[in-house]
Design a protein around this motif. Structure first.
Motif, PDB file in Angstrom:
ATOM      1  N   GLU A 161       0.842  -1.197   0.000  1.00 37.84           N
ATOM      2  CA  GLU A 161       0.000   0.000   0.000  1.00 37.84           C
ATOM      3  C   GLU A 161       0.879   1.250   0.000  1.00 37.84           C
ATOM      4  O   GLU A 161       1.840   1.347   0.764  1.00 37.84           O
ATOM      5  N   THR A 162       0.566   2.194  -0.870  1.00 39.38           N
ATOM      6  CA  THR A 162       1.430   3.349  -1.110  1.00 39.38           C
ATOM      7  C   THR A 162       0.590   4.603  -1.307  1.00 39.38           C
ATOM      8  O   THR A 162      -0.451   4.567  -1.965  1.00 39.38           O
ATOM      9  N   TYR A 163       1.045   5.710  -0.754  1.00 41.85           N
ATOM     10  CA  TYR A 163       0.434   7.012  -1.069  1.00 41.85           C
ATOM     11  C   TYR A 163       0.932   7.441  -2.437  1.00 41.85           C
ATOM     12  O   TYR A 163       2.131   7.619  -2.648  1.00 41.85           O
ATOM     13  N   THR A 164       0.023   7.596  -3.389  1.00 43.68           N
ATOM     14  CA  THR A 164       0.422   7.888  -4.768  1.00 43.68           C
ATOM     15  C   THR A 164       0.558   9.365  -5.075  1.00 43.68           C
ATOM     16  O   THR A 164       1.124   9.740  -6.096  1.00 43.68           O
ATOM     17  N   GLY A 165      -0.008  10.236  -4.231  1.00 45.88           N
ATOM     18  CA  GLY A 165      -0.025  11.659  -4.523  1.00 45.88           C
ATOM     19  C   GLY A 165      -1.169  12.081  -5.416  1.00 45.88           C
ATOM     20  O   GLY A 165      -1.361  13.276  -5.681  1.00 45.88           O
ATOM     21  N   ILE A 166      -1.956  11.098  -5.898  1.00 43.81           N
ATOM     22  CA  ILE A 166      -3.139  11.411  -6.715  1.00 43.81           C
ATOM     23  C   ILE A 166      -4.369  11.574  -5.834  1.00 43.81           C
ATOM     24  O   ILE A 166      -5.382  12.136  -6.252  1.00 43.81           O
ATOM     25  N   GLU A 167      -4.279  11.116  -4.590  1.00 45.00           N
ATOM     26  CA  GLU A 167      -5.428  11.114  -3.697  1.00 45.00           C
ATOM     27  C   GLU A 167      -6.109  12.476  -3.558  1.00 45.00           C
ATOM     28  O   GLU A 167      -7.354  12.541  -3.591  1.00 45.00           O
ATOM     29  N   PRO A 168      -5.366  13.596  -3.403  1.00 42.73           N
ATOM     30  CA  PRO A 168      -6.058  14.888  -3.269  1.00 42.73           C
ATOM     31  C   PRO A 168      -6.936  15.231  -4.468  1.00 42.73           C
ATOM     32  O   PRO A 168      -8.022  15.792  -4.311  1.00 42.73           O
ATOM     33  N   PHE A 169      -6.497  14.872  -5.681  1.00 42.39           N
ATOM     34  CA  PHE A 169      -7.291  15.146  -6.879  1.00 42.39           C
ATOM     35  C   PHE A 169      -8.533  14.262  -6.918  1.00 42.39           C
ATOM     36  O   PHE A 169      -9.619  14.713  -7.286  1.00 42.39           O
ATOM     37  N   ALA A 170      -8.368  12.990  -6.547  1.00 47.36           N
ATOM     38  CA  ALA A 170      -9.510  12.076  -6.546  1.00 47.36           C
ATOM     39  C   ALA A 170     -10.526  12.478  -5.484  1.00 47.36           C
ATOM     40  O   ALA A 170     -11.743  12.452  -5.721  1.00 47.36           O
ATOM     41  N   GLU A 171     -10.046  12.882  -4.302  1.00 41.50           N
ATOM     42  CA  GLU A 171     -10.952  13.289  -3.227  1.00 41.50           C
ATOM     43  C   GLU A 171     -11.716  14.554  -3.592  1.00 41.50           C
ATOM     44  O   GLU A 171     -12.856  14.744  -3.160  1.00 41.50           O
TER      45      GLU A 171
ATOM     46  N   PRO B  19       8.856   4.808   3.999  1.00 39.97           N
ATOM     47  CA  PRO B  19       7.671   5.648   4.214  1.00 39.97           C
ATOM     48  C   PRO B  19       6.590   5.343   3.179  1.00 39.97           C
ATOM     49  O   PRO B  19       6.906   4.983   2.038  1.00 39.97           O
ATOM     50  N   PRO B  20       5.326   5.466   3.552  1.00 35.13           N
ATOM     51  CA  PRO B  20       4.248   5.098   2.625  1.00 35.13           C
ATOM     52  C   PRO B  20       4.150   5.975   1.390  1.00 35.13           C
ATOM     53  O   PRO B  20       3.439   5.646   0.456  1.00 35.13           O
ATOM     54  N   ASP B  21       4.890   7.103   1.351  1.00 33.01           N
ATOM     55  CA  ASP B  21       4.851   7.974   0.176  1.00 33.01           C
ATOM     56  C   ASP B  21       6.147   7.891  -0.629  1.00 33.01           C
ATOM     57  O   ASP B  21       6.421   8.751  -1.452  1.00 33.01           O
ATOM     58  N   LYS B  22       6.939   6.856  -0.409  1.00 30.79           N
ATOM     59  CA  LYS B  22       8.195   6.696  -1.149  1.00 30.79           C
ATOM     60  C   LYS B  22       8.149   5.383  -1.920  1.00 30.79           C
ATOM     61  O   LYS B  22       8.241   4.305  -1.341  1.00 30.79           O
ATOM     62  N   ALA B  23       7.990   5.477  -3.224  1.00 31.19           N
ATOM     63  CA  ALA B  23       7.861   4.278  -4.048  1.00 31.19           C
ATOM     64  C   ALA B  23       9.209   3.596  -4.239  1.00 31.19           C
ATOM     65  O   ALA B  23      10.257   4.238  -4.280  1.00 31.19           O
ATOM     66  N   ASP B  24       9.182   2.280  -4.362  1.00 34.56           N
ATOM     67  CA  ASP B  24      10.362   1.507  -4.727  1.00 34.56           C
ATOM     68  C   ASP B  24      10.340   1.157  -6.216  1.00 34.56           C
ATOM     69  O   ASP B  24      11.371   1.049  -6.849  1.00 34.56           O
ATOM     70  N   ILE B  25       9.147   0.940  -6.768  1.00 33.86           N
ATOM     71  CA  ILE B  25       8.980   0.634  -8.181  1.00 33.86           C
ATOM     72  C   ILE B  25       8.296   1.831  -8.829  1.00 33.86           C
ATOM     73  O   ILE B  25       7.209   2.248  -8.412  1.00 33.86           O
ATOM     74  N   TYR B  26       8.949   2.372  -9.852  1.00 34.97           N
ATOM     75  CA  TYR B  26       8.518   3.652 -10.408  1.00 34.97           C
ATOM     76  C   TYR B  26       8.798   3.601 -11.904  1.00 34.97           C
ATOM     77  O   TYR B  26       9.873   3.974 -12.356  1.00 34.97           O
ATOM     78  N   PHE B  27       7.825   3.070 -12.680  1.00 31.95           N
ATOM     79  CA  PHE B  27       7.984   3.000 -14.134  1.00 31.95           C
ATOM     80  C   PHE B  27       7.145   4.077 -14.795  1.00 31.95           C
ATOM     81  O   PHE B  27       5.979   4.285 -14.439  1.00 31.95           O
ATOM     82  N   MET B  28       7.740   4.758 -15.772  1.00 29.08           N
ATOM     83  CA  MET B  28       7.045   5.769 -16.564  1.00 29.08           C
ATOM     84  C   MET B  28       7.334   5.520 -18.039  1.00 29.08           C
ATOM     85  O   MET B  28       8.460   5.157 -18.401  1.00 29.08           O
ATOM     86  N   PRO B  29       6.359   5.740 -18.931  1.00 28.62           N
ATOM     87  CA  PRO B  29       6.590   5.523 -20.360  1.00 28.62           C
ATOM     88  C   PRO B  29       7.198   6.724 -21.068  1.00 28.62           C
ATOM     89  O   PRO B  29       6.964   6.942 -22.252  1.00 28.62           O
ATOM     90  N   ARG B  30       7.997   7.517 -20.361  1.00 25.86           N
ATOM     91  CA  ARG B  30       8.624   8.685 -20.973  1.00 25.86           C
ATOM     92  C   ARG B  30       9.829   8.258 -21.808  1.00 25.86           C
ATOM     93  O   ARG B  30      10.539   7.334 -21.454  1.00 25.86           O
ATOM     94  N   SER B  31      10.083   8.996 -22.880  1.00 21.24           N
ATOM     95  CA  SER B  31      11.179   8.684 -23.807  1.00 21.24           C
ATOM     96  C   SER B  31      11.039   7.229 -24.247  1.00 21.24           C
ATOM     97  O   SER B  31      10.009   6.841 -24.746  1.00 21.24           O
ATOM     98  N   GLY B  32      12.064   6.422 -24.013  1.00 19.00           N
ATOM     99  CA  GLY B  32      11.958   5.004 -24.336  1.00 19.00           C
ATOM    100  C   GLY B  32      11.459   4.174 -23.187  1.00 19.00           C
ATOM    101  O   GLY B  32      11.527   2.956 -23.216  1.00 19.00           O
ATOM    102  N   GLY B  33      10.951   4.836 -22.166  1.00 15.82           N
ATOM    103  CA  GLY B  33      10.583   4.177 -20.923  1.00 15.82           C
ATOM    104  C   GLY B  33      11.668   4.400 -19.894  1.00 15.82           C
ATOM    105  O   GLY B  33      12.860   4.513 -20.229  1.00 15.82           O
ATOM    106  N   LEU B  34      11.291   4.512 -18.625  1.00 17.94           N
ATOM    107  CA  LEU B  34      12.311   4.700 -17.600  1.00 17.94           C
ATOM    108  C   LEU B  34      11.886   4.068 -16.286  1.00 17.94           C
ATOM    109  O   LEU B  34      10.710   3.898 -15.995  1.00 17.94           O
ATOM    110  N   LEU B  35      12.906   3.710 -15.509  1.00 18.53           N
ATOM    111  CA  LEU B  35      12.732   3.190 -14.164  1.00 18.53           C
ATOM    112  C   LEU B  35      13.397   4.150 -13.199  1.00 18.53           C
ATOM    113  O   LEU B  35      14.444   4.710 -13.481  1.00 18.53           O
ATOM    114  N   GLY B  36      12.791   4.328 -12.038  1.00 18.87           N
ATOM    115  CA  GLY B  36      13.387   5.181 -11.025  1.00 18.87           C
ATOM    116  C   GLY B  36      12.952   4.739  -9.654  1.00 18.87           C
ATOM    117  O   GLY B  36      12.698   3.572  -9.413  1.00 18.87           O
TER     118      GLY B  36
END
Length: 395
Positions: free
Chosen positions: A211-221, A341-358
């Motif tokens: 379970e992770t705080y995504t930072g999208i919650e304020p917009f959804a709420e 911390p619940p707001d710090k992701a370990d797996i962070y994939f984005m489809p930017r450029s050729g795709g990236l991991l962070g």
């Protein structure tokens, strides 16, 4: 590997089958370091211009000169972009009336990141014509390395009031990206679209995505983005997880920055590569200080500090099939338990450029420790291979 039951599959509101990121040819040596990385195109160390508390958005008069400060957004520059510019422009217009400036008043913008370039175009749209941008360089900057994830996950607010103020800037920015997506924004109309974001449901002590705080919650709420659904994600490698699915806006930062550059050229707004040692060296009547980390010295602001992030830019990815974001904490199988911390992701994939991991957030770190960087790059790759269901090849 599977972490779901048949009962969960039948009761879930979604069961999404997704293409997995290709990481099959990455190997590790006997010491656990990355040995071959055919699917890794580039390793990137990026520094976020963090500021303790809120970003600095203010205006002051220094003699006949007006200085507008617009910096310290951490890793949320794109998330707070349009709301911050709207606030800064309102402060500037108030000062402009006090000083009786006309549309030919000379304006210098320090910094060529997303804030600097977008504020230059906003000033032009407001009718001002004597504008220039000054920056050391504009081709290896944090705004280009940013993942483009609209979410409240990289700020250093210290109170509920500060958090609410930042969220309001983000809500105004969301409205700006909605107009970009509709093709009605006055400055840029490409590089933005809604995207699915997957995050874990597991509890502490369990394996898999947590379970992770995504930072999208304020917009959804606030009803501005869809509320999350719970269900099952099954990757093409065969691994499956119970997860929750959000939606937010994805900003292809390279596309948007290129669009900004095109608009700047069209409007004859120059980007001058110079180093600014002091705000007192700028002799124009107006200065917009969008200097990011440079604001620590330019504005004598000891609240500004670097927050290091690492990215692995990918190659050979089926990018059209990877139009999703993964943002989740993750507990690898058979690994020592950790309580990030619940707001710090370990797996962070984005489809930017050729795709990236962070997914590293190292506070007060300037990126100069190469041994630490390599260890973190290895951890990112190792854990993403496990998450996406690839074996760890060592020899």
């Amino acid at each position: 590997m599977t972490l779901i039951t048949s009962q969960m599959i039948h009761s879930a509101p979604f069961h999404d089958q997704l293409e997995a990121v290709r990481l099959a040819d990455a190997h590790f040596d006997a010491q656990g370091q990355v040995e071959t990385t055919g699917d890794i195109d580039r390793k990137v160390v990026c520094l976020r211009p963090m500021r303790k508390g809120l970003p600095e958005i203010s205006a002051e008069s220094v003699g006949e000169q007006v200085r507008v400060h617009l910096y310290g957004h951490g890793g949320s520059g794109w998330t707070l972009l349009w709301g911050s510019i709207e606030k800064a422009m309102a402060l500037f217009e108030e000062k402009a009336r006090e000083h009786k400036f006309n549309d030919q008043v000379s304006i210098t913008i320090i910094g060529a990141g997303c804030m600097g370039k977008a504020v230059a175009l906003s000033l032009f749209h407001a009718g001002y014509r004597n504008i220039r941008i000054v920056a050391e360089q504009d081709n290896r900057i944090a705004s280009l390395n940013s993942t483009g994830y609209l979410a409240m996950v990289s700020l250093a607010t210290e109170s509920e009031t500060e958090k609410q103020e930042a969220e309001q800037l983000a809500i105004e920015t969301l409205k700006g990206y909605q107009s970009v997506d509709r093709g009605t924004h006055p400055i840029v109309n490409e590089g933005v679209h809604l995207i699915d974001v997957y995050s874990g449901l597991g509890k502490e002590g369990e394996e898999g995505p947590l379970e992770t705080y995504t930072g999208i919650e304020p917009f959804a709420e606030a009803g501005l983005l869809p509320k999350p659904q719970q269900g099952v994600v099954e990757f093409s490698t065969g691994v499956s997880y119970p997860m929750q699915k959000f939606q937010t806006y994805f900003m292809d930062t390279a596309v948007i920055m290129a669009a900004f550059d095109h608009e700047l050229r069209t409007r004859n707004i120059p980007v001058i590569h110079e180093t600014v040692g002091s705000l007192d060296d700028i002799k124009t009547y107006v200065v917009f200080n969008c200097s990011g980390l440079g604001a620590a010295s330019l504005n004598h602001d000891d609240k500004v500090y670097p927050n290091m992030g690492l990215l692995l830019e990918l190659a050979h990815q089926p990018l059209k099939k990877l139009d999703y974001i993964i943002y989740t904490r993750y507990q690898p199988p058979d690994a020592p338990k950790r309580s990030s911390p619940p707001d710090k992701a370990d797996i962070y994939f984005m489809p930017r450029s050729g795709g990236l991991l962070g997914a590293t957030f190292v506070d007060h770190n300037d990126g100069s420790d190469n041994a630490l960087n390599e260890a973190l790059f290895t951890r990112i790759l190792r854990e993403n291979k496990q998450f996406f269901g690839y074996p760890l090849n060592t020899h």
